[in-house]
Design an enzyme around this catalytic site. Sequence first.
Site, PDB file in Angstrom:
ATOM      1  N   LYS A 185      11.950 -16.894  -8.669  1.00  0.00           N
ATOM      2  CA  LYS A 185      11.075 -15.495  -9.841  1.00  0.00           C
ATOM      3  C   LYS A 185      11.048 -15.717 -10.975  1.00  0.00           C
ATOM      4  CE  LYS A 185      13.096 -12.762  -8.413  1.00  0.00           C
ATOM      5  NZ  LYS A 185      13.716 -12.410  -7.714  1.00  0.00           N
ATOM      6  N   CYS A 226       0.819  -1.490  -0.649  1.00  0.00           N
ATOM      7  CA  CYS A 226       0.406   0.390   0.027  1.00  0.00           C
ATOM      8  C   CYS A 226       0.968   1.072   0.255  1.00  0.00           C
ATOM      9  CB  CYS A 226      -0.666  -0.215   0.905  1.00  0.00           C
ATOM     10  SG  CYS A 226      -2.127  -0.865   1.344  1.00  0.00           S
ATOM     11  N   LYS A 250       5.168  -4.841  -3.441  1.00  0.00           N
ATOM     12  CA  LYS A 250       6.466  -4.828  -3.380  1.00  0.00           C
ATOM     13  C   LYS A 250       6.568  -4.416  -1.519  1.00  0.00           C
ATOM     14  CE  LYS A 250      11.140  -3.629  -4.801  1.00  0.00           C
ATOM     15  NZ  LYS A 250      12.204  -5.100  -5.353  1.00  0.00           N
ATOM     16  N   GLU A 278       7.535 -16.047 -10.086  1.00  0.00           N
ATOM     17  CA  GLU A 278       6.235 -15.181  -9.487  1.00  0.00           C
ATOM     18  C   GLU A 278       5.896 -14.000 -10.435  1.00  0.00           C
ATOM     19  OE1 GLU A 278      10.102 -12.212  -7.676  1.00  0.00           O
ATOM     20  OE2 GLU A 278       8.772 -11.722  -6.421  1.00  0.00           O
ATOM     21  N   GLU A 316      15.645 -19.698  -6.022  1.00  0.00           N
ATOM     22  CA  GLU A 316      15.664 -18.120  -6.509  1.00  0.00           C
ATOM     23  C   GLU A 316      15.352 -17.908  -8.112  1.00  0.00           C
ATOM     24  OE1 GLU A 316      14.484 -15.718  -5.644  1.00  0.00           O
ATOM     25  OE2 GLU A 316      15.600 -14.124  -7.228  1.00  0.00           O
ATOM     26  N   HIS A 339      14.242 -38.869  -4.484  1.00  0.00           N
ATOM     27  CA  HIS A 339      13.280 -39.272  -3.631  1.00  0.00           C
ATOM     28  C   HIS A 339      11.540 -38.864  -4.150  1.00  0.00           C
ATOM     29  CE1 HIS A 339      16.661 -40.569  -1.809  1.00  0.00           C
ATOM     30  NE2 HIS A 339      17.434 -39.839  -1.489  1.00  0.00           N
ATOM     31  N   ARG A 366       3.984  -0.718  -5.062  1.00  0.00           N
ATOM     32  CA  ARG A 366       3.621  -0.978  -3.177  1.00  0.00           C
ATOM     33  C   ARG A 366       2.021  -1.989  -3.237  1.00  0.00           C
ATOM     34  NH1 ARG A 366       6.880   1.377   0.043  1.00  0.00           N
ATOM     35  NH2 ARG A 366       6.047   1.022   1.455  1.00  0.00           N
ATOM     36  N   TRP A 381      -3.187  -2.531  -1.692  1.00  0.00           N
ATOM     37  CA  TRP A 381      -3.252  -4.095  -1.937  1.00  0.00           C
ATOM     38  C   TRP A 381      -3.964  -4.117  -0.189  1.00  0.00           C
ATOM     39  CZ3 TRP A 381      -1.482  -8.221   1.499  1.00  0.00           C
ATOM     40  CH2 TRP A 381      -0.807  -8.979   1.009  1.00  0.00           C
ATOM     41  N   ASN A 407      -1.667   2.236   5.805  1.00  0.00           N
ATOM     42  CA  ASN A 407      -1.587   1.178   6.041  1.00  0.00           C
ATOM     43  C   ASN A 407      -1.014   1.014   6.692  1.00  0.00           C
ATOM     44  OD1 ASN A 407      -0.806   2.288   3.110  1.00  0.00           O
ATOM     45  ND2 ASN A 407       1.245   2.087   3.095  1.00  0.00           N
ATOM     46  N   GLY A 408      -1.081  -0.898   6.880  1.00  0.00           N
ATOM     47  CA  GLY A 408      -0.588  -0.892   7.960  1.00  0.00           C
ATOM     48  C   GLY A 408      -2.601  -2.253   8.863  1.00  0.00           C
TER      49      GLY A 408
HETATM   50  C1  F6R Z   1      11.037 -11.864  -4.923  1.00  0.00           C
HETATM   51  C2  F6R Z   1      11.481 -10.407  -4.105  1.00  0.00           C
HETATM   52  C3  F6R Z   1      10.184 -10.611  -2.758  1.00  0.00           C
HETATM   53  C4  F6R Z   1      11.525 -10.573  -1.899  1.00  0.00           C
HETATM   54  C5  F6R Z   1      10.684 -10.252  -0.376  1.00  0.00           C
HETATM   55  C6  F6R Z   1      11.852  -9.644   0.799  1.00  0.00           C
HETATM   56  O1  F6R Z   1      11.281 -11.336  -6.180  1.00  0.00           O
HETATM   57  O2  F6R Z   1      11.298  -9.395  -4.168  1.00  0.00           O
HETATM   58  O3  F6R Z   1      10.359 -12.331  -2.351  1.00  0.00           O
HETATM   59  O4  F6R Z   1      12.398 -10.832  -1.421  1.00  0.00           O
HETATM   60  O5  F6R Z   1       9.978 -10.128   0.645  1.00  0.00           O
HETATM   61  O6  F6R Z   1      11.792  -8.769   0.755  1.00  0.00           O
HETATM   62  P1  F6R Z   1      13.008  -7.233   1.393  1.00  0.00           P
HETATM   63  O7  F6R Z   1      14.499  -7.698   0.981  1.00  0.00           O
HETATM   64  O8  F6R Z   1      12.665  -6.102   0.727  1.00  0.00           O
HETATM   65  O9  F6R Z   1      12.769  -7.683   2.666  1.00  0.00           O
END
Ligand code: F6R
Length: 606
Positions: free
Chosen positions: A484, A2, A601, A487, A480, A503, A27, A73, A99-100
């Site tokens: 990616k 948010c 984000k 995601e 990772e 297994h 966000r 969000w 937010n929150g």
């Molecule tokens: C994946 C991604 C998320 C963040 C996770 C932690 O591409 O961006 O999995 O890595 O939410 O976020 P931060 O690093 O901001 O604590």
Amino acid sequence: MCGIVGYVGAQQATPVLLEGLTRLEHRGYDSAGLAVLASSGIKVAKRAGRVRDLAGGLPKRFAGKVGIGHTRWATHGPANDVNAHPHTDAKGDVAIVHNGIIDNAASLRQRLADEGVDLVSDTDSEVLAHLVGRSEADTLEGKVSEALAAVEGTYGLAVLHADFPDRIVVARNGSPLLIGVGEKEMYVASDLAAIVRHTTTVAHLDDGEIATVTANGFTTYRLDLTRTARDVTTLDIDPGSYEAGDHDSFMHKEMLEQPAAAERVLRGRLDERFGTAHLGGLNMDARETRAIRRVKILGCGSAYYVGQMGASLVEELARIPADAEAASEFRYRNPIIEPDTLYVAVSQSGETIDTLLAVQEIRRKGGRVIGLVNVVGSAIARECDGGIYLHAGPEVAVASTKALTNMFLGFALLALQLGRVRDLSIADGRRLIAGLDRLPELIEQVLAQEDALAELAGRLAAAESLFFVGRVRGFPVAREGAQKFKEISYRHAEAYQTSELKHGPLALISEQVPTIAVVPYDELTDRNVGALHEIAARRGPLVVVTHADVDLGGLDVTRIDVPRSERELDPILLTIPLQLLAYHAALELGHDIDKPRNLAKSVTVE
Ligand code: F6R
């Protein structure tokens, strides 16, 4: 998660707010809204969808020189027009953006309903508007303070009131909020991105603070309205770093920025003469550093996976037992905090609530925590005993790339310093430093393979399900890579240790399920190649991310060769092609790269 923006000054607020919301959209992007103080009172416009939908549907006359905006969000209640912020009280005199999460929202909603209040949305946030509206305090600050006294939970909050038309009152508890200082105009924002075009002179609120913001300045208070002092700082940030420029997405721009970002995190921190790293921000002398018996790394999502790479670096270079754990799980198991363990919180945003709460739990129990954090002055950075700033520059795309690379390098620096006060020889220290020096150039070489990777990604995008596999150093790379891919492409991508395939998961291998295997040139190459044969024997299509000197014994695979570095540093070079594969697969599928569905984000809610 948010975004909040606010403006008070001589300009019309709406264009400033809309621009700010567009810059905050990463966000949260399921709905957006604005409230302005017009001469006739508060006007609100809000709707489900993107900021552009909101802007397109605004009434012709939506004028006012004080206003607040929000991009959402969803947590409580689906993304629809009613649940979008701002929320108002029954009379329409108060508008809030929040937010929150309000933890006691259910009981507050019940209390308000018992008092005859008609709650119109499903949100937790709406209660705040009613509580402020029903307060009998004489000032807006008093009303906000009284409302917040009833609330348990986290908030970044901005409030307008028709009876106090010269001000926005803001408050913070666990969700970031800053005040931007202009020339006879002021801004509020949850993230500098929203206001960076107007000012980089800011004051960050602390948890438990309220502020009054008028065109002429601001005043801060504790929740009980006793005054506090808040410094104003001018941040050294290029507003251009918040623009995608010639790139089709921020993710693309940020991937290509990795060589420059890597140089920044290393700059001034490598000591070739003594074969070590200088990390003054750790606030630990050699004796304290030597006393560390264990390293425990905490992060979420991709930061957790890079934390696993970091744990390997610490074990290999410093020979200290190290492991990484998801911060979101750690604090719920009443963890044992040891005085000779170094706890490391890793986070791009420095806001991730689970990581922040884990840090607070460790410190409450007397543990020492350092942070590997990108955003300077963020909550996690401020909460830690010391740390390493990552200097990746602003990261806007939801899918993290350059910040992760710099996290890896931050761990390499930490491991080097921990190693050199123990048994890592000066020769090995210098070997690592030479490897780190070369790394930006090697990252450049991997990025130069983009065209070939784009072609391959086009083919992988057709698969409904994919495996990403690796062993030991290669396993977090696979995790990772899968993260990616899923995601942003929304394909089912699952990571496994190569050694675990037979297994169970081998049952899923078929012509329709490609495997992306991470096979560095190391002590496990032969075993890895053996597993590739087992996959090929079941007709599983194979893509192998590897080094040129690895002999794949005539297997029919698509190879991605990355340049070799020092073996400890290889994981990051093996990770970068997987970013490009995910990006091009998502592009092929026509997805919004920077704003993947259901995500946002900075995860600031539990
Ligand atoms: C994946 C991604 C998320 C963040 C996770 C932690 O591409 O961006 O999995 O890595 O939410 O976020 P931060 O690093 O901001 O604590």
